[in-house]
Design a protein around this motif. Structure first.
Motif, mmCIF file in Angstrom:
data_model
loop_
_atom_site.group_PDB
_atom_site.id
_atom_site.type_symbol
_atom_site.label_atom_id
_atom_site.label_comp_id
_atom_site.label_asym_id
_atom_site.label_seq_id
_atom_site.Cartn_x
_atom_site.Cartn_y
_atom_site.Cartn_z
ATOM 1 N N UNK A 56 -5.256 -10.337 -8.950
ATOM 2 C CA UNK A 56 -5.124 -10.230 -10.403
ATOM 3 C C UNK A 56 -6.014 -9.270 -10.705
ATOM 4 N N UNK A 57 -5.984 -8.824 -12.173
ATOM 5 C CA UNK A 57 -6.721 -7.968 -12.907
ATOM 6 C C UNK A 57 -8.208 -8.571 -12.936
ATOM 7 N N UNK B 225 -0.975 1.674 2.631
ATOM 8 C CA UNK B 225 -0.877 -0.030 2.310
ATOM 9 C C UNK B 225 -0.856 -0.269 0.589
ATOM 10 N N UNK B 226 -0.115 -1.146 0.536
ATOM 11 C CA UNK B 226 0.204 -1.650 -0.886
ATOM 12 C C UNK B 226 -0.806 -2.335 -1.792
ATOM 13 N N UNK B 227 -1.273 -1.857 -2.714
ATOM 14 C CA UNK B 227 -2.104 -2.714 -3.701
ATOM 15 C C UNK B 227 -1.315 -3.143 -4.975
ATOM 16 N N UNK B 228 -1.592 -4.144 -5.145
ATOM 17 C CA UNK B 228 -0.549 -4.400 -6.546
ATOM 18 C C UNK B 228 -1.599 -5.542 -7.197
ATOM 19 N N UNK B 229 -1.774 -4.853 -8.543
ATOM 20 C CA UNK B 229 -2.721 -5.745 -9.337
ATOM 21 C C UNK B 229 -1.947 -6.356 -10.568
ATOM 22 N N UNK B 230 -1.976 -7.537 -10.789
ATOM 23 C CA UNK B 230 -1.181 -8.189 -11.707
ATOM 24 C C UNK B 230 -2.123 -8.779 -13.035
#
Length: 123
Positions: free
Chosen positions: A12-13, A117-122
């Motif tokens: 999360x953000x 490598x995937x980084x996802x910030x929601x």
């Protein structure tokens, strides 16, 4: 030569992640290292770089004060500590190795790359 990134994920953000880049098949301490990232539909962009001994670091403006690049030459590993993550930090993060620290923000300068490598910030 093999560079292997790890540590990506969904966060999360405002959260934190620590990326690692393990190197093999090269004299790790002889290489400057960098992190780049690529968001969907965008070009790969420079994030941070570190000199051979770790004494010099450089960051793109958007991550200054939030990200920290470091390396452990005994473990042939580089790190990227990412704090206060924002949705705009989302992307595939790549590590790269370059014999020269000159023009370290230029992707074409790097000799070897990891698979990302995937980084996802929601929100």
């Amino acid at each position: 030569v093999q560079l292997v990134e790890s540590g990506g994920g969904l966060v999360q953000a405002g959260g934190s992640l620590r990326l690692s880049c393990g190197a093999s098949g090269l004299s790790f301490s002889s290489y400057a290292m960098g992190w780049f990232r690529q968001a969907p539909g965008k070009e790969r962009e420079f994030v941070a770089a570190i000199s051979w001994s770790g004494g010099i670091t450089n960051y793109t403006d958007s991550v200054k004060g939030r990200f920290t690049i470091s390396r452990d030459n005994r473990k042939n590993t580089m790190y990227l500590q990412m704090n206060s993550l924002k949705p705009e930090d989302t992307g595939v993060y790549y590590c790269a190795a370059d014999l020269s620290f000159q023009r370290h923000a230029a992707a074409y300068k790097y000799d070897y790359w990891g698979q990302g490598t995937q980084v996802t910030v929601s929100l």
